[in-house]
Design a protein around this motif. Structure first.
Motif, PDB file in Angstrom:
ATOM      1  N   ASN A  48       0.816  -1.220   0.000  1.00 42.14           N
ATOM      2  CA  ASN A  48       0.000   0.000   0.000  1.00 42.14           C
ATOM      3  C   ASN A  48       0.847   1.267   0.000  1.00 42.14           C
ATOM      4  O   ASN A  48       0.380   2.323  -0.444  1.00 42.14           O
ATOM      5  N   LYS A  49       2.058   1.180   0.481  1.00 40.20           N
ATOM      6  CA  LYS A  49       2.928   2.369   0.493  1.00 40.20           C
ATOM      7  C   LYS A  49       3.255   2.849  -0.917  1.00 40.20           C
ATOM      8  O   LYS A  49       3.530   4.037  -1.124  1.00 40.20           O
ATOM      9  N   TYR A  50       3.246   1.957  -1.895  1.00 44.75           N
ATOM     10  CA  TYR A  50       3.441   2.400  -3.285  1.00 44.75           C
ATOM     11  C   TYR A  50       2.311   3.328  -3.715  1.00 44.75           C
ATOM     12  O   TYR A  50       2.536   4.303  -4.433  1.00 44.75           O
ATOM     13  N   PHE A  51       1.114   3.046  -3.260  1.00 43.51           N
ATOM     14  CA  PHE A  51      -0.035   3.858  -3.663  1.00 43.51           C
ATOM     15  C   PHE A  51      -0.068   5.201  -2.943  1.00 43.51           C
ATOM     16  O   PHE A  51      -0.395   6.226  -3.541  1.00 43.51           O
ATOM     17  N   THR A  52       0.269   5.183  -1.660  1.00 43.30           N
ATOM     18  CA  THR A  52       0.103   6.400  -0.864  1.00 43.30           C
ATOM     19  C   THR A  52       1.206   7.427  -1.092  1.00 43.30           C
ATOM     20  O   THR A  52       1.179   8.501  -0.490  1.00 43.30           O
ATOM     21  N   ILE A  53       2.151   7.128  -1.975  1.00 43.05           N
ATOM     22  CA  ILE A  53       3.176   8.108  -2.346  1.00 43.05           C
ATOM     23  C   ILE A  53       2.930   8.653  -3.755  1.00 43.05           C
ATOM     24  O   ILE A  53       3.683   9.498  -4.241  1.00 43.05           O
ATOM     25  N   THR A  54       1.869   8.180  -4.413  1.00 42.80           N
ATOM     26  CA  THR A  54       1.612   8.595  -5.798  1.00 42.80           C
ATOM     27  C   THR A  54       0.196   9.151  -5.994  1.00 42.80           C
ATOM     28  O   THR A  54      -0.354   9.072  -7.091  1.00 42.80           O
ATOM     29  N   ASN A  55      -0.396   9.705  -4.944  1.00 44.21           N
ATOM     30  CA  ASN A  55      -1.749  10.272  -5.052  1.00 44.21           C
ATOM     31  C   ASN A  55      -2.730   9.269  -5.647  1.00 44.21           C
ATOM     32  O   ASN A  55      -3.547   9.606  -6.507  1.00 44.21           O
ATOM     33  N   THR A  56      -2.635   8.032  -5.179  1.00 45.97           N
ATOM     34  CA  THR A  56      -3.468   6.964  -5.714  1.00 45.97           C
ATOM     35  C   THR A  56      -4.526   6.572  -4.680  1.00 45.97           C
ATOM     36  O   THR A  56      -4.170   6.147  -3.584  1.00 45.97           O
ATOM     37  N   VAL A 115      -9.535  15.688 -11.102  1.00 45.41           N
ATOM     38  CA  VAL A 115      -8.527  15.495 -10.062  1.00 45.41           C
ATOM     39  C   VAL A 115      -8.171  16.844  -9.438  1.00 45.41           C
ATOM     40  O   VAL A 115      -8.316  17.891 -10.079  1.00 45.41           O
ATOM     41  N   PRO A 116      -7.716  16.843  -8.193  1.00 42.74           N
ATOM     42  CA  PRO A 116      -7.373  18.098  -7.533  1.00 42.74           C
ATOM     43  C   PRO A 116      -6.209  18.811  -8.217  1.00 42.74           C
ATOM     44  O   PRO A 116      -5.339  18.171  -8.828  1.00 42.74           O
ATOM     45  N   GLU A 117      -6.205  20.138  -8.117  1.00 40.64           N
ATOM     46  CA  GLU A 117      -5.088  20.927  -8.638  1.00 40.64           C
ATOM     47  C   GLU A 117      -3.911  20.777  -7.679  1.00 40.64           C
ATOM     48  O   GLU A 117      -4.019  21.114  -6.497  1.00 40.64           O
ATOM     49  N   PRO A 118      -2.767  20.269  -8.155  1.00 43.10           N
ATOM     50  CA  PRO A 118      -1.645  20.031  -7.239  1.00 43.10           C
ATOM     51  C   PRO A 118      -0.872  21.298  -6.899  1.00 43.10           C
ATOM     52  O   PRO A 118      -0.838  22.248  -7.679  1.00 43.10           O
ATOM     53  N   GLU A 119      -0.286  21.294  -5.727  1.00 40.25           N
ATOM     54  CA  GLU A 119       0.672  22.334  -5.374  1.00 40.25           C
ATOM     55  C   GLU A 119       2.024  21.975  -5.979  1.00 40.25           C
ATOM     56  O   GLU A 119       2.276  20.827  -6.345  1.00 40.25           O
ATOM     57  N   GLN A 120       2.903  22.961  -6.071  1.00 41.61           N
ATOM     58  CA  GLN A 120       4.271  22.663  -6.472  1.00 41.61           C
ATOM     59  C   GLN A 120       4.921  21.824  -5.380  1.00 41.61           C
ATOM     60  O   GLN A 120       4.792  22.126  -4.192  1.00 41.61           O
ATOM     61  N   THR A 121       5.606  20.769  -5.785  1.00 44.68           N
ATOM     62  CA  THR A 121       6.189  19.838  -4.821  1.00 44.68           C
ATOM     63  C   THR A 121       7.288  20.497  -3.994  1.00 44.68           C
ATOM     64  O   THR A 121       8.154  21.193  -4.519  1.00 44.68           O
ATOM     65  N   ILE A 122       7.227  20.260  -2.701  1.00 48.83           N
ATOM     66  CA  ILE A 122       8.279  20.735  -1.775  1.00 48.83           C
ATOM     67  C   ILE A 122       9.007  19.513  -1.257  1.00 48.83           C
ATOM     68  O   ILE A 122       8.390  18.567  -0.769  1.00 48.83           O
ATOM     69  N   ARG A 123      10.323  19.515  -1.349  1.00 53.96           N
ATOM     70  CA  ARG A 123      11.134  18.424  -0.828  1.00 53.96           C
ATOM     71  C   ARG A 123      12.110  18.965   0.215  1.00 53.96           C
ATOM     72  O   ARG A 123      12.851  19.898  -0.057  1.00 53.96           O
TER      73      ARG A 123
END
Length: 204
Positions: free
Chosen positions: A133-141, A191-199
């Motif tokens: 499930n961790k594969y899904f929860t890191i890809t907005n799935t 689908v939701p409008e994404p924010e710019q990714t922050i790392r």
């Protein structure tokens, strides 16, 4: 609508296939096309973190299992990944493949409903289920649920048919996947409008 079911067991007709086939049967009855793809028995290269796929969109180890499933993921509306339990975790070859797929094919997975299934003799199913499930929860799935954690018991090939509760869990999963896909497609959900990714690296 179509759901890709990935059989992460080296035994193409084993208990993982029994579980996935139970899900697929319900999906087909609900009007959702399905395809079960086995990863096979040949060794699968793991990710070496070269990041070349971020430039090209394709893993440098462009082997047959990777090519096949990558193409089918792009065409699918949903995905279900099944794995036997090895030492309280998923099959290592499956994880090697998924590491590469989920890193190089994020755009093909975004917002597609997904689920994982663990097949075990006795224990380790919940750890395997969590890892997948961790594969899904890191890809907005969106992760599709069932009436219980998605696990089926069986050791020898075919024994999974004796796990009546496990098979019912698979059927419920199939109905829930079909319900979600129909609602998405019929209502034209955006689908939701994404924010710019922050790392953020923790060392700086």
């Amino acid at each position: 609508m179509k759901v890709l079911l990935i059989n992460g067991s080296p035994h193409k007709e084993g208990n993982t296939n029994v579980a996935l086939s139970e899900v697929a049967t319900v999906l087909e009855k609900e009007g959702v096309a399905t395809e079960i793809v086995s990863i096979g028995t040949k060794a699968i290269q793991g990710c070496i973190a070269c990041n070349k796929c971020q430039e090209t969109g394709v893993c440098v180890f462009n082997d047959e299992p990777y090519r096949t499933i990558r193409e089918k993921l792009q065409q699918a509306d949903g995905v279900i990944i099944g794995s036997p339990v090895y030492f309280a975790g998923p099959n290592g070859m499956l994880c090697a493949l998924l590491d590469r797929l989920f890193y190089s094919c994020r755009s093909a997975l975004l917002y597609k409903p997904a689920a994982s299934v663990a097949i075990c003799r006795r224990g380790g199913a919940s750890a395997t289920f969590d890892r997948l499930n961790k594969y899904f929860t890191i890809t907005n799935t969106p992760v599709v649920s069932s009436q219980y954690w998605n696990s089926v018991h069986g050791r020898r090939p075919g024994e999974a048919v004796q796990d009546l509760e496990g098979l019912q869990i698979m059927r419920t999963l199939g109905r829930n996947m079909a319900w979600l896909l129909k609602n998405i497609h019929q209502n034209g959900l955006q689908v939701p409008e994404p924010e710019q990714t922050i790392r953020t690296d923790f060392i700086r």
